[in-house]
Write a protein that holds these residues in place. Structure first.
Motif, short mmCIF file in Angstrom:
data_model
loop_
_atom_site.label_atom_id
_atom_site.label_comp_id
_atom_site.label_asym_id
_atom_site.label_seq_id
_atom_site.Cartn_x
_atom_site.Cartn_y
_atom_site.Cartn_z
N TRP A 40 -4.39 -5.73 -5.47
CA TRP A 40 -4.99 -6.69 -6.39
C TRP A 40 -4.17 -6.75 -7.68
CZ3 TRP A 40 -7.10 -7.13 -11.22
CH2 TRP A 40 -7.92 -8.24 -11.44
N PRO A 41 -3.91 -7.93 -8.23
CA PRO A 41 -4.46 -9.25 -7.89
C PRO A 41 -3.66 -10.03 -6.86
CG PRO A 41 -3.25 -9.40 -9.94
CD PRO A 41 -3.14 -7.97 -9.51
N HIS A 42 -2.85 -9.36 -6.05
CA HIS A 42 -2.13 -9.98 -4.94
C HIS A 42 -1.23 -11.12 -5.42
CE1 HIS A 42 -4.72 -7.66 -2.30
NE2 HIS A 42 -5.76 -8.15 -2.94
N ALA A 43 -0.35 -10.80 -6.34
CA ALA A 43 0.58 -11.80 -6.86
C ALA A 43 1.39 -12.39 -5.72
CB ALA A 43 1.52 -11.15 -7.89
N GLY A 44 1.39 -13.71 -5.64
CA GLY A 44 2.08 -14.41 -4.56
C GLY A 44 1.27 -14.50 -3.29
N GLY A 45 0.02 -14.05 -3.33
CA GLY A 45 -0.84 -14.12 -2.15
C GLY A 45 -0.92 -12.79 -1.42
N LYS A 46 -1.97 -12.63 -0.63
CA LYS A 46 -2.13 -11.41 0.15
C LYS A 46 -1.05 -11.28 1.20
CE LYS A 46 -7.09 -10.33 -0.12
NZ LYS A 46 -8.33 -10.12 0.67
N ARG A 47 -0.60 -10.06 1.41
CA ARG A 47 0.33 -9.75 2.48
C ARG A 47 -0.33 -8.75 3.42
NH1 ARG A 47 3.05 -9.05 -2.10
NH2 ARG A 47 3.27 -6.81 -1.78
N PHE A 48 0.02 -8.83 4.70
CA PHE A 48 -0.70 -8.05 5.69
C PHE A 48 0.26 -7.24 6.57
CE2 PHE A 48 -3.32 -11.71 4.69
CZ PHE A 48 -4.57 -11.14 4.47
N ASN A 49 -0.22 -6.06 6.96
CA ASN A 49 0.43 -5.25 7.98
C ASN A 49 -0.24 -5.49 9.32
OD1 ASN A 49 2.16 -3.76 6.13
ND2 ASN A 49 0.31 -2.67 5.48
N LYS A 50 0.43 -5.06 10.38
CA LYS A 50 -0.17 -5.11 11.71
C LYS A 50 -0.95 -3.83 11.98
CE LYS A 50 3.63 -5.91 13.98
NZ LYS A 50 4.56 -6.21 15.08
N PRO A 51 -1.92 -3.88 12.89
CA PRO A 51 -2.56 -2.64 13.33
C PRO A 51 -1.53 -1.67 13.89
CG PRO A 51 -3.79 -4.54 14.11
CD PRO A 51 -2.50 -5.07 13.54
N ILE A 52 -1.82 -0.39 13.79
CA ILE A 52 -0.96 0.63 14.40
C ILE A 52 -1.63 1.11 15.69
CG2 ILE A 52 0.04 2.94 14.14
CD1 ILE A 52 0.38 2.41 11.20
N VAL A 53 -0.89 1.07 16.77
CA VAL A 53 -1.39 1.45 18.09
C VAL A 53 -0.88 2.84 18.43
CG1 VAL A 53 -1.47 0.82 20.53
CG2 VAL A 53 -1.40 -0.98 18.78
N VAL A 54 -1.79 3.70 18.87
CA VAL A 54 -1.44 5.07 19.20
C VAL A 54 -1.74 5.33 20.67
CG1 VAL A 54 -1.85 7.50 18.69
CG2 VAL A 54 -1.99 5.81 16.86
N ASP A 55 -0.76 5.76 21.43
CA ASP A 55 -0.97 6.24 22.79
C ASP A 55 -1.07 7.76 22.75
OD1 ASP A 55 -1.00 3.76 23.92
OD2 ASP A 55 0.98 3.87 24.85
N LEU A 56 -2.21 8.28 23.21
CA LEU A 56 -2.52 9.70 23.07
C LEU A 56 -3.08 10.24 24.36
CD1 LEU A 56 -2.95 12.14 21.09
CD2 LEU A 56 -5.22 11.20 20.65
N ARG A 65 -3.52 9.15 29.40
CA ARG A 65 -3.18 8.32 28.25
C ARG A 65 -4.35 7.43 27.85
NH1 ARG A 65 -1.17 3.18 28.16
NH2 ARG A 65 -0.69 3.30 30.37
N THR A 66 -4.66 7.44 26.57
CA THR A 66 -5.70 6.61 25.99
C THR A 66 -5.09 5.85 24.83
OG1 THR A 66 -7.34 8.30 26.58
CG2 THR A 66 -8.03 6.61 25.00
N ARG A 67 -5.32 4.55 24.79
CA ARG A 67 -4.72 3.72 23.74
C ARG A 67 -5.73 3.47 22.63
NH1 ARG A 67 -0.41 -0.90 24.81
NH2 ARG A 67 0.74 1.07 24.99
N ILE A 68 -5.34 3.84 21.41
CA ILE A 68 -6.19 3.73 20.23
C ILE A 68 -5.57 2.74 19.25
CG2 ILE A 68 -7.29 4.99 18.34
CD1 ILE A 68 -6.95 7.54 20.07
N VAL A 69 -6.32 1.74 18.85
CA VAL A 69 -5.87 0.76 17.87
C VAL A 69 -6.47 1.13 16.52
CG1 VAL A 69 -5.89 -1.68 17.20
CG2 VAL A 69 -5.61 -1.03 19.62
N CYS A 70 -5.62 1.34 15.53
CA CYS A 70 -6.05 1.84 14.22
C CYS A 70 -5.89 0.78 13.15
CB CYS A 70 -5.23 3.07 13.84
SG CYS A 70 -5.30 4.43 15.04
N ILE A 71 -6.97 0.55 12.40
CA ILE A 71 -6.93 -0.39 11.27
C ILE A 71 -7.72 0.20 10.11
CG2 ILE A 71 -6.61 -2.48 12.66
CD1 ILE A 71 -9.61 -3.01 12.41
N SER A 72 -7.42 -0.29 8.91
CA SER A 72 -8.15 0.10 7.72
C SER A 72 -7.91 -0.95 6.65
CB SER A 72 -7.68 1.48 7.22
OG SER A 72 -8.43 1.90 6.09
N ASP A 73 -8.74 -0.96 5.62
CA ASP A 73 -8.51 -1.82 4.46
C ASP A 73 -8.27 -3.28 4.87
OD1 ASP A 73 -8.05 0.18 1.93
OD2 ASP A 73 -7.40 1.09 3.83
#
Length: 381
Positions: A359-375, A13-21
Motif C-alpha cells: 500500500w498504496p500500490h503506486a502504479g497499481g497492484k502487482r501480483f505473484n502466482k501461487p506456489i505449488v508444492v509436491d510433497l 506425492r501430494t500436491r499442495i497449492v499455497c496462497i496468502s495475502d
C-alpha cells in the motif's frame, strides 16, 4: 503413529497449492489436492469482503482447504475489533460472530485459529494420504491491526492484551510453544525471522521452527518475502537462544516460472522426481551439524540449488515415493537426536504472498502466482 515406533509407512506425492495475502483478489488457482491460505483474505475484514473470499475458496476444486486469518481480517479477532472496530467501520459496524461463521460454518474449509487438525484425503482418485497441520494468525506488532503481539522485551509481562489490544510480550513464547511437536505442516501468517521475511519475521517463531521442524512451513504477511527456502537441520538439538545452531544450511528456491502471465506453475518439488527429495528421519546426518561434501555419502548435495522440474500429472497415483533405494520410504526410525518429529532433517519454508506490491500500490497492484508444492505424505489406506 508415533515416530519412535520405527514402523515403515508408504508415502505418496501430494500436491499442495499455497496462497496468502490475496487482499480481496481472486487469482487463478492451479490444480492440486490441498489448498492452503495463510491469511489476509481481505483488506478490512468486512462481512462482504469475507463472504466473497469464502465463496471463491469454496468453489475451488481441492479435496482439502486449510485457511487461517491475517492481521487485515480484523473482524475475526473479536477482542481487537471490540476495541478498534470503529476506526475501520465507523459508519457500518460489523458483527464479528457473523463474520467468523462464514469460515467456521463452511463445509469445505478447515479454519484454524491457533489450532491443529488431522486431514485425511479420501477421494478414490486422490492420493489417499494424511497429514497433521497447525494454523495460527498471530504476527509481531506492526501498526494497529488484528492478531498482533509485542516482540519480547527485557521484562516479560503477564499474559493478555494491553489497552491497544496487542498481546503482551510473554504471550509470544507461550503462543509458539503451543505448536504440537508432531505436525507435518505449519501455517502461520507471519514468517519466522530470517526465513522469507525481509527481516520482519518473528524470532520466537524461528526458535519454534527449529524445535518442531515441520515438513513444510507456509506463511505470508511480508509481501516482498515471497519465495521458498529449504532449511537443513542438525541432529544435536538447540544450543542457541533462537535455534540458529540447529540450522546446517539454507537453500533459496529459484522460481522456475516467475512471470505472472506465464501459464506454467511455480513449483517446489520435494519428492525427488523432478527435483531433490526432502531429507527425513532415515537419511544419514552430517556429524555435529557439518555439511557432508557431495559424493562422499548418500546425502544429497546440501549446496545444490532447489531444483524444480516440469509439472507432473496430479491425477497419477501410481507413484509411491521411494527412499534412496527401497520401494517403501520409512516414515520414521529410531534415529538419535531430538525427540519425536523434531528429528526431521529438513523443513521447506514457503512465503506465498499473492499481492506483490505494498500500500498504496503506486502504479497499481502487482501480483505473484501461487506456489505449488509436491510433497511425499504418508498413505493412510
Amino acid at each position: 503413529m508415533p515416530p519412535s515406533s520405527g514402523v515403515l509407512r508408504p508415502t505418496r506425492r501430494t500436491r499442495i497449492v499455497c496462497i496468502s495475502d490475496t487482499h480481496n483478489s481472486t487469482v487463478r488457482l492451479p490444480k492440486g489436492d490441498v489448498l492452503i491460505h495463510a491469511g489476509d483474505l481481505t483488506n478490512q475484514g468486512s462481512y462482504s469482503e469475507l463472504s466473497r473470499a469464502v465463496q471463491w475458496l469454496e468453489k475451488a476444486d481441492f479435496e482439502a482447504k486449510i485457511v487461517i486469518a491475517g492481521n487485515h481480517d480484523i473482524t475475526l479477532d473479536r477482542d481487537f475489533y471490540s476495541k478498534h472496530g470503529s476506526s475501520f467501520h465507523n459508519t457500518n459496524p460489523q458483527d464479528p460472530a457473523r463474520c467468523l461463521s462464514l469460515l467456521t460454518g463452511s463445509r469445505t474449509i478447515t479454519y484454524l485459529q491457533h489450532s491443529s487438525a488431522t486431514v485425511r484425503l479420501t477421494r478414490p482418485e486422490g492420493p489417499g494420504t494424511e497429514f497433521t497441520v497447525f494454523g495460527s494468525p498471530y504476527c509481531p506488532e506492526y501498526g494497529t491491526w488484528a492478531f498482533m503481539y509485542r516482540r519480547p522485551g527485557p521484562r516479560p509481562e503477564a499474559l493478555g492484551s494491553d489497552d491497544n489490544g496487542t498481546a503482551a510480550s510473554t504471550s509470544v513464547a507461550d503462543l509458539w510453544t503451543a505448536i504440537p511437536p508432531d505436525i507435518d505442516i505449519l501455517v502461520t501468517h507471519t514468517p519466522a525471522y530470517t526465513h522469507c521475511d525481509d527481516s520482519f519475521g518473528c524470532e520466537n517463531l524461528r526458535e519454534a521452527l527449529a524445535r518442531v521442524r515441520p515438513r513444510v512451513h507456509v506463511c505470508g504477511h511480508v509481501h516482498q518475502g515471497r519465495g521458498a527456502e529449504r532449511v537443513k537441520w542438525g541432529t544435536d538439538g538447540l544450543s542457541g537462544w533462537d535455534g540458529v545452531a540447529a540450522e546446517v544450511s539454507v537453500e533459496r528456491w529459484q522460481d522456475p516460472s516467475p512471470e505472472p502471465a506465464s501459464a506454467k506453475i511455480s513449483l517446489v518439488d520435494l519428492t525427488g522426481r523432478g527435483g531433490k527429495r526432502m531429507l527425513d528421519f532415515q537419511d544419514p546426518a552430517p556429524l555435529n551439524g557439518a555439511q557432508v561434501p557431495y559424493g562422499t555419502s548418500d546425502v544429497p548435495d546440501p549446496a545444490q540449488e532447489l531444483s524444480c522440474g516440469p509439472p507432473t500429472d496430479p491425477t497419477r497415483r501410481d507413484d509411491t515415493s521411494r527412499s534412496l533405494d527401497p520401494e517403501v520410504k520409512p516414515e520414521s526410525t529410531n534415529q538419535a537426536g531430538p525427540v519425536g518429529r523434531a528429528g526431521r532433517r529438513e523443513t521447506c519454508v514457503i512465503n506465498c504472498a499473492i499481492v506483490a506490491s505494498k500500500w498504496p500500490h503506486a502504479g497499481g497492484k502487482r501480483f505473484n502466482k501461487p506456489i505449488v508444492v509436491d510433497l511425499d505424505l504418508p498413505v493412510w489406506r
